[in-house]
Every structure is written in C-alpha cells, then in structure tokens.
Design a protein around this motif. Structure first.
Motif, PDB file in Angstrom:
ATOM      1  N   THR A   1       0.844  -1.206  -0.037  1.00 13.24           N
ATOM      2  CA  THR A   1      -0.007   0.008   0.222  1.00 13.24           C
ATOM      3  C   THR A   1       0.942   1.182   0.076  1.00 13.24           C
ATOM      4  O   THR A   1       1.771   1.385   0.833  1.00 13.24           O
ATOM      5  N   PRO A   2       0.809   2.002  -0.964  1.00 11.69           N
ATOM      6  CA  PRO A   2       1.574   3.486  -1.122  1.00 11.69           C
ATOM      7  C   PRO A   2       1.266   4.347   0.358  1.00 11.69           C
ATOM      8  O   PRO A   2       0.142   4.213   1.004  1.00 11.69           O
TER       9      PRO A   2
ATOM     10  N   PHE B   1      10.074   8.612  10.811  1.00  9.62           N
ATOM     11  CA  PHE B   1       8.957   8.230  10.140  1.00  9.62           C
ATOM     12  C   PHE B   1       8.855   6.760   9.857  1.00  9.62           C
ATOM     13  O   PHE B   1       7.833   5.985   9.900  1.00  9.62           O
ATOM     14  N   THR B   2       9.859   6.392   9.150  1.00  6.62           N
ATOM     15  CA  THR B   2       9.990   5.156   8.572  1.00  6.62           C
ATOM     16  C   THR B   2       9.970   3.946   9.538  1.00  6.62           C
ATOM     17  O   THR B   2       9.124   2.794   9.684  1.00  6.62           O
ATOM     18  N   GLU B   3      10.917   4.345  10.627  1.00  6.28           N
ATOM     19  CA  GLU B   3      10.821   3.048  11.779  1.00  6.28           C
ATOM     20  C   GLU B   3       9.578   2.923  12.375  1.00  6.28           C
ATOM     21  O   GLU B   3       9.325   1.987  12.713  1.00  6.28           O
ATOM     22  N   ALA B   4       8.948   4.100  12.676  1.00  3.78           N
ATOM     23  CA  ALA B   4       7.626   3.970  13.326  1.00  3.78           C
ATOM     24  C   ALA B   4       6.440   3.398  12.452  1.00  3.78           C
ATOM     25  O   ALA B   4       6.026   2.475  12.853  1.00  3.78           O
ATOM     26  N   ALA B   5       6.675   3.831  11.246  1.00  2.00           N
ATOM     27  CA  ALA B   5       5.286   3.290  10.396  1.00  2.00           C
ATOM     28  C   ALA B   5       5.643   1.694  10.041  1.00  2.00           C
ATOM     29  O   ALA B   5       4.708   0.933   9.974  1.00  2.00           O
ATOM     30  N   GLU B   6       6.833   1.298  10.199  1.00  2.00           N
ATOM     31  CA  GLU B   6       7.074   0.020   9.870  1.00  2.00           C
ATOM     32  C   GLU B   6       6.513  -0.890  11.031  1.00  2.00           C
ATOM     33  O   GLU B   6       6.396  -2.297  10.854  1.00  2.00           O
ATOM     34  N   LYS B   7       6.451  -0.499  12.300  1.00  4.09           N
ATOM     35  CA  LYS B   7       5.690  -1.131  13.435  1.00  4.09           C
ATOM     36  C   LYS B   7       4.281  -1.269  13.194  1.00  4.09           C
ATOM     37  O   LYS B   7       3.805  -2.008  14.066  1.00  4.09           O
ATOM     38  N   LEU B   8       3.835  -0.606  12.299  1.00  5.37           N
ATOM     39  CA  LEU B   8       1.993  -0.569  12.391  1.00  5.37           C
ATOM     40  C   LEU B   8       1.591  -1.610  11.448  1.00  5.37           C
ATOM     41  O   LEU B   8       2.009  -1.813  10.498  1.00  5.37           O
ATOM     42  N   PRO B   9       0.430  -2.029  11.981  1.00  8.00           N
ATOM     43  CA  PRO B   9      -0.077  -3.248  11.017  1.00  8.00           C
ATOM     44  C   PRO B   9      -0.898  -2.467  10.025  1.00  8.00           C
ATOM     45  O   PRO B   9      -0.728  -2.850   8.931  1.00  8.00           O
ATOM     46  N   SER B  10      -1.390  -1.278  10.340  1.00 12.19           N
ATOM     47  CA  SER B  10      -2.000  -0.421   9.269  1.00 12.19           C
ATOM     48  C   SER B  10      -1.733   1.083   9.419  1.00 12.19           C
ATOM     49  O   SER B  10      -1.450   1.362  10.466  1.00 12.19           O
ATOM     50  N   ILE B  11      -0.780   1.624   8.314  1.00  6.77           N
ATOM     51  CA  ILE B  11      -0.172   2.997   8.537  1.00  6.77           C
ATOM     52  C   ILE B  11      -1.274   3.969   8.473  1.00  6.77           C
ATOM     53  O   ILE B  11      -1.675   4.434   7.202  1.00  6.77           O
ATOM     54  N   THR B  12      -1.684   4.522   9.485  1.00  7.62           N
ATOM     55  CA  THR B  12      -2.817   5.669   9.368  1.00  7.62           C
ATOM     56  C   THR B  12      -2.175   6.979  10.326  1.00  7.62           C
ATOM     57  O   THR B  12      -1.270   6.631  11.214  1.00  7.62           O
TER      58      THR B  12
ATOM     59  N   ILE C   1       8.299   1.158   2.210  1.00  7.17           N
ATOM     60  CA  ILE C   1       7.794   1.139   3.589  1.00  7.17           C
ATOM     61  C   ILE C   1       6.813  -0.238   3.605  1.00  7.17           C
ATOM     62  O   ILE C   1       5.503  -0.120   3.336  1.00  7.17           O
ATOM     63  N   LYS C   2       6.964  -0.960   4.570  1.00  4.95           N
ATOM     64  CA  LYS C   2       6.294  -2.394   4.629  1.00  4.95           C
ATOM     65  C   LYS C   2       6.011  -2.817   3.160  1.00  4.95           C
ATOM     66  O   LYS C   2       4.834  -3.491   2.843  1.00  4.95           O
ATOM     67  N   GLY C   3       6.837  -2.795   2.287  1.00  7.02           N
ATOM     68  CA  GLY C   3       6.662  -3.363   0.942  1.00  7.02           C
ATOM     69  C   GLY C   3       5.973  -2.350  -0.215  1.00  7.02           C
ATOM     70  O   GLY C   3       5.611  -2.613  -1.204  1.00  7.02           O
ATOM     71  N   GLY C   4       5.486  -1.117   0.446  1.00 14.89           N
ATOM     72  CA  GLY C   4       4.819  -0.050  -0.354  1.00 14.89           C
ATOM     73  C   GLY C   4       5.546   0.896  -0.635  1.00 14.89           C
ATOM     74  O   GLY C   4       6.662   1.280   0.086  1.00 14.89           O
TER      75      GLY C   4
END
Length: 411
Positions: free
Chosen positions: A42-43, A324-335, A79-82
């Motif tokens: 997901t972008p 931002f990247t480090e925090a976003a990578e930990k989220l199941p869904s980036i919101t 980021i998480k493949g997106g």
C-alpha cells in the motif's frame, strides 16, 4: 546580491536562525521511479513543505532531501513493501501559504507531515491538530512546535542548541562573550537561551548586540562586539558573512563561534580556508558532522543532487524521514492516528547514531512551561577544522543540556 535586495531579505533570513510550488502554494505528488512501480504494498503518502522562490530565507534543499529519501527508501524496499509518496508544498516564507500547505495536507489525507521547514507553526499546527495529522521534525522555532500534541520534533530546536552553544563557549574558555543578532522580536529567543547556557555554565551574562535588518556594513557592530570581549557568537543566519567581512577588515582576533548554519564551511573557504579566522570556531549543532559514518546513507542518496548535506534543515528532514519510516514499519496499518499512538508510546526510535534513541513519552518531556514537546535535549559540540565542520574534540558525542536548561541560572 546587491545591497537593496540584501536589505529586503535580511529580516526573513535572520528568522531562520531562531531556529531558518505552484500558484496555490503547493505541488503535486513527486514522480515515481521505476523501482517504486515494482513495489506491491500500500502506498504511504506524506507531505513536506519549505520556502522556495522567495526573497526570504529559502530552503529548497528540504524538498530535494525529501525527494532523495523517497527514491532511496523505495529503491530499498519501500515502507512495509509499499512505495513512499512525497507531496511537496512551497510555503514561501508566508504564513498564509503555510496554512494552504496544511489545508492541502488535510485534503490529501496524508498520514504525516515530515521533515518540513517553516516559521509559521502557530498558523499551521492548529489545522494539523484538528485533523489528527502528526508533524514530525520541523524547524524548532515556533511556540506551537514546542507545545502541540501533534508535534514530534527530532531535536531540541532553538532553546536547546543555543543553551548548548553558551555552554560550549564557556567550556572553551570564553569569559567575556558578545552575541550578535538581528533586531527583531523573533530573535529574542536566541539571546534568552544563549544567556541561559552561558550563565548556567558559570559565565557572565553575554552582551546582546542587535543589528538593524537594513544594515549592510557591520563595522560598528564588529567594533562593539569585539570591545572588551574574548568571544563573539555570530547569529545572523545566511547573512553572517556580513559580520565576518567587516571582522576581517577590522583586523580583530577575537574568537568567533555560532550554531550550525551561520558560520559555514563555504564562508571559511572564502576567507582563507585553514587560515580563515573561522578556523577553530566553536560551532554547536544538533547532529554529528556529516563526515560521521552515521550519515553514509544521506551522503549516498544526495550524490549528484543539489543538496547541502551540512545544512541543518536538510539534515533534520533526513532524520525525520528515518524516524517516520521506523515508526511506520511497526504499524499493522499505517494511519495518522496509529502513527501518533506509536510515536507517543515508543520506548525509543533508533536513528542509526544521528541522534540518541528518540521517544515522546510524557516522562521524557522537557519540564519547562510551553516546551512540553521537546524531548531530545541533546546537542553536539563541533568546530571548523581545515575548512570543514568536524567534532570539536576526538571522541565527542551528544551533550545533554536538560539539567542546564532547568537549573536556575547562576548569573
């Protein structure tokens, strides 16, 4: 630059130290690389803004840095493949334009505003706060950046760096210090925290010398600053060259210093390189010098692009995107909501040595009124050596001035 234009730009330029694309003020999404198109996740959409094409203190490197990070992270798996998608906006050093940027961030439903540069935080932060969009990084100069629950600064901003600068000057033997700044209200915070740093470190309160924003010949200010002083802190942003030019002409030998971004390697080179009066200047920064291996990814990503990797605003943008990247990578869904929760509860985000591990828990906030969003109270003690900014001393690391800032000034 001619004198008339220099006078017009001086006021805006000096504000950058208290601290420094289309008709509607904003630009569209950055173009995607071929690697980006291959990412299937997901972008992840974010926004960055900074002043460009302005008579004030332009910071185009912030946008270019953000776009360089976009390419770098997407070339390395996204980021998480997106793919990371960066939307840019030109706030033109105008509060109304900064508001437009914030309004577009809301309309675009970005998950964060990352690594931006603006002096108008008191105008755009309420918009982001209402929409629940985190502001990660930033200039570190406006009151809202120090207090809004949606603000996540990666450094201590003007208060920390100038308090640390005062301490560095005293530690390097300065007994009588002059601080030279522009005569504008926004620069008063510089004098306040420089004085706090000096006096808390055991020094005498520095002289606070104000320069008219229209001045182009600073010979009188050089004479006043160097009289009965052994060190001068030059705090004139991109116009610090005016002071140095008059200083060289005066023949003075008073030690010079400043925070990063004022006395630059380019200025040292133009005034003699290793024999420049800036050689050995006390320079206080937020991060390690760019020669440190912690910056290797930034240096590689910036290669061939018009990015000054020693510019503090550009460095802050890079650090903010890493966080931002480090925090976003930990989220199941980036919101935006999930990101705010993660940032507020993390035990520490590793920036690879660019900062200490970062957290924004309530327990780590700076206990000073109006500055509850400052959590990283560290700075770095640097110097100009052989025309380059390096560590002041071998083995140097981050200096934490939390106790210094919260203690009662001895002066």
């Amino acid at each position: 630059m001619n004198d008339s234009r220099r006078r017009r730009t001086a006021a805006a330029s000096c504000l950058a130290v208290t601290g420094t694309l289309l008709a509607a003020g904003c630009g569209g999404e950055a173009s995607s690389s071929s690697t980006t198109s291959e990412l299937k996740g997901t972008p992840v959409k974010v926004m960055v803004w900074a002043p460009e094409d302005t008579q004030g203190s332009a910071q185009p490197g912030v946008r270019i840095t953000a776009q360089a990070y976009e390419k770098w992270i997407n070339d390395n798996g996204g980021i998480k493949g997106g793919p990371l998608k960066v939307i840019t906006c030109n706030e033109k050093n105008e509060a109304d334009e900064a508001e437009k940027c914030a309004q577009q961030a809301v309309a675009e439903k970005v998950v964060a505003v990352v690594g931006s540069y603006s002096l108008a935080g008191d105008r755009y932060m309420p918009i982001l706060e209402k929409a629940g969009i985190p502001y990660l990084g930033g200039t570190g100069v406006s009151a809202a950046e120090f207090s809004s629950p949606m603000s996540f600064p990666v450094n201590g901003g003007t208060p920390v760096v100038f308090a640390a600068h005062g301490k560095q000057l005293v530690d390097e033997g300065c007994k009588k210090i002059s601080g030279v700044r522009y005569d504008v209200a926004a620069a008063a915070i510089v004098s306040k925290f420089l004085t706090l740093g000096v006096t808390s470190a055991g020094g005498a309160p520095p002289k606070d010398l104000k320069v008219p924003v229209t001045a182009t010949d600073l010979a009188p200010q050089v004479a006043a600053a160097t009289k009965d002083a052994d060190c001068v802190s030059v705090i004139l942003g991109t116009h610090s060259d005016l002071f140095v030019t008059s200083y060289v002409q005066s023949g003075a030998d008073t030690k010079l210093g400043s925070v990063v971004g004022n006395l630059t390697p380019e200025l040292a080179e133009s005034t003699g390189g290793a024999s420049s009066p800036l050689e050995g200047a006390a320079i206080t920064g937020y991060y390690p010098p760019v020669s440190d291996s912690a910056w290797k990814d930034f240096v590689a990503a910036a290669d061939g692009k018009d990015i000054d990797t020693t510019n503090g605003a550009n460095e802050t943008a890079w650090v903010a995107f890493k966080v931002f990247t480090e925090a976003a990578e930990k989220l199941p869904s980036i919101t935006a909501k999930a990101l705010v929760e993660e940032l507020n509860t993390t035990d520490g985000i590793d920036t690879g040595g660019l900062t200490p591990p970062l957290t924004w828990k309530e327990s780590t906030a700076l206990p000073m009124e109006g500055m509850g969003r400052i959590h990283n109270t560290t700075a770095t003690e640097l110097t100009i050596r052989d025309g380059k900014i390096e560590w002041a001393k071998s083995g140097s690391t981050f200096l934490d001035v939390r106790k210094l800032m919260t203690a009662k000034a001895s002066g």
